[in-house]
Motif scaffolding. Structure first.
Motif, PDB file in Angstrom:
ATOM      1  N   SER A   6     -15.443   3.048  37.502  1.00 55.34           N
ATOM      2  CA  SER A   6     -14.576   2.449  38.515  1.00 55.34           C
ATOM      3  C   SER A   6     -13.405   3.355  38.860  1.00 55.34           C
ATOM      4  CB  SER A   6     -14.043   1.103  38.024  1.00 55.34           C
ATOM      5  OG  SER A   6     -15.111   0.218  37.838  1.00 55.34           O
ATOM      6  N   LEU A   7     -12.817   3.950  37.846  1.00 54.81           N
ATOM      7  CA  LEU A   7     -11.683   4.844  38.081  1.00 54.81           C
ATOM      8  C   LEU A   7     -12.108   6.078  38.861  1.00 54.81           C
ATOM      9  CD1 LEU A   7     -10.007   4.631  34.590  1.00 54.81           C
ATOM     10  CD2 LEU A   7      -9.113   3.721  36.736  1.00 54.81           C
ATOM     11  N   ALA A   8     -13.218   6.664  38.478  1.00 55.42           N
ATOM     12  CA  ALA A   8     -13.685   7.862  39.168  1.00 55.42           C
ATOM     13  C   ALA A   8     -14.082   7.548  40.601  1.00 55.42           C
ATOM     14  CB  ALA A   8     -14.854   8.482  38.406  1.00 55.42           C
ATOM     15  N   ALA A   9     -14.648   6.392  40.828  1.00 56.76           N
ATOM     16  CA  ALA A   9     -15.014   5.998  42.191  1.00 56.76           C
ATOM     17  C   ALA A   9     -13.773   5.890  43.054  1.00 56.76           C
ATOM     18  CB  ALA A   9     -15.755   4.668  42.186  1.00 56.76           C
ATOM     19  N   ALA A  10     -12.765   5.265  42.539  1.00 50.89           N
ATOM     20  CA  ALA A  10     -11.530   5.134  43.295  1.00 50.89           C
ATOM     21  C   ALA A  10     -10.941   6.503  43.588  1.00 50.89           C
ATOM     22  CB  ALA A  10     -10.532   4.280  42.520  1.00 50.89           C
ATOM     23  N   PHE A  11     -10.991   7.384  42.618  1.00 53.97           N
ATOM     24  CA  PHE A  11     -10.449   8.728  42.811  1.00 53.97           C
ATOM     25  C   PHE A  11     -11.287   9.500  43.821  1.00 53.97           C
ATOM     26  CE2 PHE A  11      -9.827  13.191  41.661  1.00 53.97           C
ATOM     27  CZ  PHE A  11      -8.450  13.259  41.725  1.00 53.97           C
ATOM     28  N   CYS A  12     -12.588   9.435  43.708  1.00 52.63           N
ATOM     29  CA  CYS A  12     -13.480  10.171  44.610  1.00 52.63           C
ATOM     30  C   CYS A  12     -13.353   9.689  46.045  1.00 52.63           C
ATOM     31  CB  CYS A  12     -14.940  10.019  44.174  1.00 52.63           C
ATOM     32  SG  CYS A  12     -15.386  10.962  42.728  1.00 52.63           S
ATOM     33  N   LEU A  13     -13.232   8.411  46.235  1.00 55.41           N
ATOM     34  CA  LEU A  13     -13.289   7.846  47.572  1.00 55.41           C
ATOM     35  C   LEU A  13     -11.934   7.705  48.243  1.00 55.41           C
ATOM     36  CD1 LEU A  13     -15.951   5.107  46.867  1.00 55.41           C
ATOM     37  CD2 LEU A  13     -16.311   7.371  47.858  1.00 55.41           C
ATOM     38  N   PRO A  16      -6.249  11.733  48.349  1.00 57.16           N
ATOM     39  CA  PRO A  16      -6.051  12.749  49.378  1.00 57.16           C
ATOM     40  C   PRO A  16      -6.826  14.027  49.055  1.00 57.16           C
ATOM     41  CG  PRO A  16      -3.950  11.802  48.704  1.00 57.16           C
ATOM     42  CD  PRO A  16      -5.006  11.260  47.787  1.00 57.16           C
ATOM     43  N   ALA A  17      -6.996  14.289  47.749  1.00 59.80           N
ATOM     44  CA  ALA A  17      -7.744  15.489  47.360  1.00 59.80           C
ATOM     45  C   ALA A  17      -9.171  15.428  47.879  1.00 59.80           C
ATOM     46  CB  ALA A  17      -7.738  15.634  45.835  1.00 59.80           C
ATOM     47  N   ALA A  18      -9.751  14.236  47.901  1.00 64.10           N
ATOM     48  CA  ALA A  18     -11.120  14.095  48.393  1.00 64.10           C
ATOM     49  C   ALA A  18     -11.197  14.456  49.868  1.00 64.10           C
ATOM     50  CB  ALA A  18     -11.620  12.669  48.171  1.00 64.10           C
ATOM     51  N   GLU A  61       4.768   7.499  32.382  1.00 70.05           N
ATOM     52  CA  GLU A  61       3.613   6.656  32.678  1.00 70.05           C
ATOM     53  C   GLU A  61       3.701   6.057  34.083  1.00 70.05           C
ATOM     54  OE1 GLU A  61       1.753   2.793  30.611  1.00 70.05           O
ATOM     55  OE2 GLU A  61       2.162   4.460  29.243  1.00 70.05           O
ATOM     56  N   ASP A  62       4.918   5.744  34.510  1.00 66.29           N
ATOM     57  CA  ASP A  62       5.115   5.165  35.842  1.00 66.29           C
ATOM     58  C   ASP A  62       4.814   6.154  36.962  1.00 66.29           C
ATOM     59  OD1 ASP A  62       5.904   2.778  34.681  1.00 66.29           O
ATOM     60  OD2 ASP A  62       8.034   3.311  34.721  1.00 66.29           O
ATOM     61  N   ASN A  63       5.028   7.442  36.697  1.00 68.65           N
ATOM     62  CA  ASN A  63       4.817   8.470  37.712  1.00 68.65           C
ATOM     63  C   ASN A  63       3.577   9.313  37.458  1.00 68.65           C
ATOM     64  OD1 ASN A  63       7.168   7.745  39.088  1.00 68.65           O
ATOM     65  ND2 ASN A  63       8.433   9.026  37.760  1.00 68.65           N
ATOM     66  N   ALA A  64       2.650   8.798  36.671  1.00 65.62           N
ATOM     67  CA  ALA A  64       1.446   9.560  36.337  1.00 65.62           C
ATOM     68  C   ALA A  64       0.616   9.810  37.592  1.00 65.62           C
ATOM     69  CB  ALA A  64       0.614   8.802  35.301  1.00 65.62           C
ATOM     70  N   PRO A  65       0.046  11.013  37.712  1.00 62.25           N
ATOM     71  CA  PRO A  65      -0.803  11.302  38.871  1.00 62.25           C
ATOM     72  C   PRO A  65      -2.055  10.443  38.849  1.00 62.25           C
ATOM     73  CG  PRO A  65      -0.779  13.147  37.323  1.00 62.25           C
ATOM     74  CD  PRO A  65       0.182  12.132  36.809  1.00 62.25           C
ATOM     75  N   PRO A  66      -2.746  10.302  39.985  1.00 60.12           N
ATOM     76  CA  PRO A  66      -3.908   9.406  40.055  1.00 60.12           C
ATOM     77  C   PRO A  66      -5.046   9.792  39.111  1.00 60.12           C
ATOM     78  CG  PRO A  66      -3.640  10.637  42.107  1.00 60.12           C
ATOM     79  CD  PRO A  66      -2.455  10.934  41.256  1.00 60.12           C
ATOM     80  N   TRP A  67      -5.153  11.051  38.792  1.00 57.57           N
ATOM     81  CA  TRP A  67      -6.238  11.497  37.913  1.00 57.57           C
ATOM     82  C   TRP A  67      -5.953  11.230  36.432  1.00 57.57           C
ATOM     83  CZ3 TRP A  67      -3.967  14.837  34.659  1.00 57.57           C
ATOM     84  CH2 TRP A  67      -2.862  15.552  35.118  1.00 57.57           C
ATOM     85  N   HIS A  68      -4.730  10.872  36.106  1.00 57.74           N
ATOM     86  CA  HIS A  68      -4.327  10.696  34.709  1.00 57.74           C
ATOM     87  C   HIS A  68      -5.161   9.628  34.000  1.00 57.74           C
ATOM     88  CE1 HIS A  68      -1.740   9.301  31.392  1.00 57.74           C
ATOM     89  NE2 HIS A  68      -1.369  10.559  31.332  1.00 57.74           N
ATOM     90  N   GLU A  69      -5.242   8.451  34.589  1.00 54.50           N
ATOM     91  CA  GLU A  69      -5.968   7.346  33.949  1.00 54.50           C
ATOM     92  C   GLU A  69      -7.463   7.668  33.850  1.00 54.50           C
ATOM     93  OE1 GLU A  69      -6.540   2.522  34.371  1.00 54.50           O
ATOM     94  OE2 GLU A  69      -5.030   3.525  35.600  1.00 54.50           O
ATOM     95  N   MET A  74     -12.186   9.435  30.595  1.00 51.96           N
ATOM     96  CA  MET A  74     -13.221  10.436  30.294  1.00 51.96           C
ATOM     97  C   MET A  74     -13.129  10.881  28.830  1.00 51.96           C
ATOM     98  SD  MET A  74     -13.275  13.128  33.388  1.00 51.96           S
ATOM     99  CE  MET A  74     -14.662  13.193  34.460  1.00 51.96           C
ATOM    100  N   ILE A  75     -11.922  11.092  28.363  1.00 53.80           N
ATOM    101  CA  ILE A  75     -11.726  11.501  26.963  1.00 53.80           C
ATOM    102  C   ILE A  75     -12.283  10.429  26.032  1.00 53.80           C
ATOM    103  CG2 ILE A  75      -9.992  11.931  25.164  1.00 53.80           C
ATOM    104  CD1 ILE A  75      -8.244  13.193  27.439  1.00 53.80           C
ATOM    105  N   LEU A  76     -11.920   9.193  26.274  1.00 57.57           N
ATOM    106  CA  LEU A  76     -12.399   8.103  25.419  1.00 57.57           C
ATOM    107  C   LEU A  76     -13.916   7.982  25.478  1.00 57.57           C
ATOM    108  CD1 LEU A  76      -9.641   5.442  26.193  1.00 57.57           C
ATOM    109  CD2 LEU A  76      -9.802   6.973  24.207  1.00 57.57           C
ATOM    110  N   GLU A  77     -14.485   8.120  26.672  1.00 56.18           N
ATOM    111  CA  GLU A  77     -15.942   8.050  26.836  1.00 56.18           C
ATOM    112  C   GLU A  77     -16.624   9.187  26.068  1.00 56.18           C
ATOM    113  OE1 GLU A  77     -19.508   6.445  28.271  1.00 56.18           O
ATOM    114  OE2 GLU A  77     -17.509   5.640  28.619  1.00 56.18           O
ATOM    115  N   ALA A  78     -16.079  10.388  26.163  1.00 54.45           N
ATOM    116  CA  ALA A  78     -16.678  11.542  25.473  1.00 54.45           C
ATOM    117  C   ALA A  78     -16.706  11.338  23.958  1.00 54.45           C
ATOM    118  CB  ALA A  78     -15.920  12.818  25.821  1.00 54.45           C
ATOM    119  N   TYR A  79     -15.658  10.729  23.441  1.00 57.30           N
ATOM    120  CA  TYR A  79     -15.587  10.551  21.984  1.00 57.30           C
ATOM    121  C   TYR A  79     -16.454   9.396  21.493  1.00 57.30           C
ATOM    122  CZ  TYR A  79     -12.472  14.378  21.117  1.00 57.30           C
ATOM    123  OH  TYR A  79     -11.966  15.651  20.990  1.00 57.30           O
ATOM    124  N   GLU A  80     -17.084   8.674  22.396  1.00 58.16           N
ATOM    125  CA  GLU A  80     -18.092   7.694  21.996  1.00 58.16           C
ATOM    126  C   GLU A  80     -19.433   8.374  21.750  1.00 58.16           C
ATOM    127  OE1 GLU A  80     -18.226   4.345  24.643  1.00 58.16           O
ATOM    128  OE2 GLU A  80     -16.105   3.926  24.362  1.00 58.16           O
TER     129      GLU A  80
END
Length: 113
Positions: A6-13, A16-18, A61-69, A74-80
């Protein structure tokens, strides 16, 4: 994977970078990031090291860039994924994770899960 998707979809779609770099370049970049993260996982880098590096890259945390979350997810997923002992299996884990992220981005399937 659903949270990451869900996060990656929001970022991809929506980012502004997209619009600026195009979906192909963005998805390739996400794949490269995924490969780097999984490589660190297969090198047995502690998860806390990656999380701390990520947290150190944002002023707050309040000013984190959109890719941060998404990167954190991704990190948590990789460690699974388990650590593999042979280089061949480690390389497969890296390639599989990269391809999984890229495929979901390219197909737009990230938001449909």
């Amino acid at each position: 994977m659903k949270v990451l998707a869900s996060l990656a979809a929001a970022f991809c779609l929506c980012s502004p970078a997209a619009a600026e770099t195009g979906r192909d370049a963005l998805c390739a970049g996400l794949g490269s990031l995924a490969a780097t993260i999984m490589t660190q996982r297969q090198n047995q880098t502690p998860i806390s090291t990656l999380i701390q590096a990520l947290e150190g890259s944002s002023p707050s945390e309040d000013n984190a860039p959109p890719w941060h979350e998404m990167t954190r997810a991704m990190i948590l997923e990789a460690y699974e994924t388990p650590y593999f002992h042979t280089e061949e299996m480690q390389q497969r884990a890296v390639a599989n994770f990269q391809n999984e992220i890229e495929l979901a981005c390219f197909t737009g399937a990230l938001g449909s899960e």
